[in-house]
Motif scaffolding. Structure first.
Motif, mmCIF file in Angstrom:
data_model
loop_
_atom_site.group_PDB
_atom_site.id
_atom_site.type_symbol
_atom_site.label_atom_id
_atom_site.label_comp_id
_atom_site.label_asym_id
_atom_site.label_seq_id
_atom_site.Cartn_x
_atom_site.Cartn_y
_atom_site.Cartn_z
ATOM 1 N N ARG A 144 -6.443 -0.706 -3.175
ATOM 2 C CA ARG A 144 -6.917 0.472 -2.311
ATOM 3 C C ARG A 144 -6.016 1.931 -2.452
ATOM 4 O O ARG A 144 -6.617 2.814 -2.436
ATOM 5 C CB ARG A 144 -6.623 -0.094 -0.791
ATOM 6 C CG ARG A 144 -7.419 0.737 0.309
ATOM 7 C CD ARG A 144 -7.671 -0.078 1.641
ATOM 8 N NE ARG A 144 -6.276 -0.759 1.902
ATOM 9 C CZ ARG A 144 -5.356 -0.268 2.620
ATOM 10 N NH1 ARG A 144 -5.407 0.859 3.104
ATOM 11 N NH2 ARG A 144 -4.432 -1.020 3.180
ATOM 12 N N ALA A 145 -4.876 1.784 -2.555
ATOM 13 C CA ALA A 145 -3.844 2.783 -2.712
ATOM 14 C C ALA A 145 -4.344 3.530 -4.217
ATOM 15 O O ALA A 145 -4.407 4.925 -4.307
ATOM 16 C CB ALA A 145 -2.421 2.643 -2.636
ATOM 17 N N HIS A 146 -4.219 2.595 -5.059
ATOM 18 C CA HIS A 146 -4.574 3.313 -6.558
ATOM 19 C C HIS A 146 -5.946 3.945 -6.554
ATOM 20 O O HIS A 146 -6.297 4.887 -7.141
ATOM 21 C CB HIS A 146 -4.508 1.822 -7.376
ATOM 22 C CG HIS A 146 -4.635 2.130 -9.203
ATOM 23 N ND1 HIS A 146 -5.937 2.481 -9.620
ATOM 24 C CD2 HIS A 146 -3.876 2.691 -9.959
ATOM 25 C CE1 HIS A 146 -5.622 2.922 -10.788
ATOM 26 N NE2 HIS A 146 -4.668 2.704 -11.107
ATOM 27 N N GLY A 147 -6.885 3.133 -5.915
ATOM 28 C CA GLY A 147 -8.429 3.667 -5.831
ATOM 29 C C GLY A 147 -8.420 5.043 -5.077
ATOM 30 O O GLY A 147 -9.303 5.742 -5.415
ATOM 31 N N ALA A 148 -7.349 5.117 -3.995
ATOM 32 C CA ALA A 148 -7.531 6.641 -3.390
ATOM 33 C C ALA A 148 -7.554 7.684 -4.263
ATOM 34 O O ALA A 148 -7.791 8.659 -3.771
ATOM 35 C CB ALA A 148 -6.659 6.340 -2.269
ATOM 36 N N TYR A 149 -6.588 7.452 -5.231
ATOM 37 C CA TYR A 149 -6.206 8.539 -6.094
ATOM 38 C C TYR A 149 -7.095 8.682 -7.351
ATOM 39 O O TYR A 149 -7.482 9.700 -7.931
ATOM 40 C CB TYR A 149 -4.579 8.304 -6.752
ATOM 41 C CG TYR A 149 -3.685 8.760 -5.818
ATOM 42 C CD1 TYR A 149 -3.319 10.013 -5.422
ATOM 43 C CD2 TYR A 149 -2.994 7.712 -4.781
ATOM 44 C CE1 TYR A 149 -2.312 10.322 -4.668
ATOM 45 C CE2 TYR A 149 -2.214 7.979 -4.038
ATOM 46 C CZ TYR A 149 -1.881 9.282 -3.763
ATOM 47 O OH TYR A 149 -0.945 9.685 -2.970
ATOM 48 N N TYR A 180 0.668 -1.368 -0.046
ATOM 49 C CA TYR A 180 -0.108 -0.074 -0.234
ATOM 50 C C TYR A 180 0.873 1.186 0.022
ATOM 51 O O TYR A 180 0.578 2.022 -0.791
ATOM 52 C CB TYR A 180 -0.824 -0.127 1.301
ATOM 53 C CG TYR A 180 -1.648 1.101 1.189
ATOM 54 C CD1 TYR A 180 -2.961 1.229 0.657
ATOM 55 C CD2 TYR A 180 -1.335 2.445 1.780
ATOM 56 C CE1 TYR A 180 -3.827 2.533 0.649
ATOM 57 C CE2 TYR A 180 -1.890 3.536 1.815
ATOM 58 C CZ TYR A 180 -3.307 3.783 1.342
ATOM 59 O OH TYR A 180 -3.985 4.797 1.025
ATOM 60 N N ALA A 181 1.821 1.096 0.995
ATOM 61 C CA ALA A 181 2.655 2.456 0.995
ATOM 62 C C ALA A 181 3.700 2.870 -0.497
ATOM 63 O O ALA A 181 3.576 3.966 -0.732
ATOM 64 C CB ALA A 181 3.651 2.401 2.178
ATOM 65 N N GLN A 182 4.005 1.607 -0.714
ATOM 66 C CA GLN A 182 4.884 1.436 -2.016
ATOM 67 C C GLN A 182 3.803 2.318 -3.010
ATOM 68 O O GLN A 182 4.312 3.360 -3.935
ATOM 69 C CB GLN A 182 5.236 0.307 -2.383
ATOM 70 C CG GLN A 182 6.656 -0.026 -1.440
ATOM 71 C CD GLN A 182 7.221 -1.004 -2.139
ATOM 72 O OE1 GLN A 182 7.374 -1.513 -3.342
ATOM 73 N NE2 GLN A 182 7.964 -1.742 -1.041
ATOM 74 N N THR A 183 2.794 1.642 -3.420
ATOM 75 C CA THR A 183 1.875 2.328 -4.509
ATOM 76 C C THR A 183 1.658 3.680 -4.264
ATOM 77 O O THR A 183 1.566 4.335 -4.945
ATOM 78 C CB THR A 183 0.675 1.328 -4.570
ATOM 79 O OG1 THR A 183 0.968 -0.043 -4.489
ATOM 80 C CG2 THR A 183 -0.602 1.695 -5.648
ATOM 81 N N ASP A 184 1.285 3.927 -2.852
ATOM 82 C CA ASP A 184 1.009 5.498 -2.630
ATOM 83 C C ASP A 184 2.236 6.399 -2.970
ATOM 84 O O ASP A 184 1.652 7.358 -3.591
ATOM 85 C CB ASP A 184 0.655 5.588 -1.051
ATOM 86 C CG ASP A 184 0.224 6.921 -0.635
ATOM 87 O OD1 ASP A 184 -1.096 7.477 -0.984
ATOM 88 O OD2 ASP A 184 0.836 7.658 -0.074
ATOM 89 N N THR A 187 -2.935 3.005 -16.468
ATOM 90 C CA THR A 187 -2.130 2.586 -15.499
ATOM 91 C C THR A 187 -1.781 0.945 -15.703
ATOM 92 O O THR A 187 -2.623 0.313 -16.274
ATOM 93 C CB THR A 187 -2.194 2.919 -13.994
ATOM 94 O OG1 THR A 187 -3.546 2.151 -13.759
ATOM 95 C CG2 THR A 187 -2.515 4.369 -13.579
ATOM 96 N N ARG A 188 -0.428 0.647 -15.619
ATOM 97 C CA ARG A 188 0.001 -0.582 -15.936
ATOM 98 C C ARG A 188 0.790 -0.836 -14.496
ATOM 99 O O ARG A 188 1.898 -0.300 -14.102
ATOM 100 C CB ARG A 188 0.827 -0.982 -17.030
ATOM 101 C CG ARG A 188 0.015 -0.601 -18.097
ATOM 102 C CD ARG A 188 1.340 -0.640 -19.385
ATOM 103 N NE ARG A 188 0.619 0.173 -20.605
ATOM 104 C CZ ARG A 188 0.484 1.462 -20.625
ATOM 105 N NH1 ARG A 188 1.025 2.366 -19.945
ATOM 106 N NH2 ARG A 188 -0.108 1.874 -21.659
#
Length: 127
Positions: free
Chosen positions: A90-95, A48-52, A75-76
Motif C-alpha cells: 500500500r505504501a509502495h503503491g502510493a508512490y 506502512y509508516a516505515q515503507t513510507d 525496487t527491491r
C-alpha cells in the motif's frame, strides 16, 4: 563517465565504506535503506509508516542525484515478515502506482536492528 557519491550523513557510511547512492552517467543505484524509527510518526511495528518514510527520504536522495521517483525502474523490498506485505504494498503503491517499476519483495530472517521491518534498494535511470 564521472561518478557522483551521494552521502546521507549516516555514521555507517564511513564505518562500512558506503554511500546512500551512486550515480554514474544516467544510472543511479541507491543502497538498502531502512526507516528512521522515531517511535512517534514511524513506529517499530508499523510497516506502512516505515515503507513510507524510506521512499520519502529516497525521493530527496534521488533529487540530489538529479533524478526523481519517476526515474525509478526497480525496487527491491526486504521484510522480516511477509505478513506485512499488504502494508508495504500500500505504501509502495502510493508512490509508484503510475510509475510501476519492476519490483520484488523478499522475506529475510533479520535486518540490522529489530526495530526495522523493511529495507528497500532502488535503481533509477535518467532518460
Amino acid at each position: 563517465m564521472s561518478r557522483k557519491n551521494i552521502l546521507s550523513g549516516s555514521p555507517w557510511e564511513d564505518k562500512m565504506g558506503y554511500c546512500r547512492a551512486v550515480r554514474i552517467g544516467n544510472v543511479i543505484e541507491v543502497a538498502g535503506t531502512v526507516a528512521i524509527v522515531d517511535g512517534e510518526k514511524v513506529k517499530a511495528n508499523d510497516a506502512y509508516a516505515q515503507t513510507d518514510n524510506i521512499i520519502e527520504r529516497i525521493a530527496k536522495v534521488l533529487e540530489e542525484a538529479g533524478a526523481s521517483l519517476n526515474d525509478v525502474i526497480r525496487t527491491r523490498i526486504f521484510t522480516t515478515d511477509i505478513i506485512y506485505f499488504d502494508d508495504i504494498a500500500r505504501a509502495h503503491g502510493a508512490y509508484f502506482k503510475d510509475i510501476k517499476p519492476a519490483t520484488g519483495i523478499y522475506e529475510i530472517s533479520k535486518l540490522v536492528a529489530p526495530d526495522y521491518l523493511v529495507e528497500i534498494e532502488f535503481t533509477a535511470i535518467i532518460q
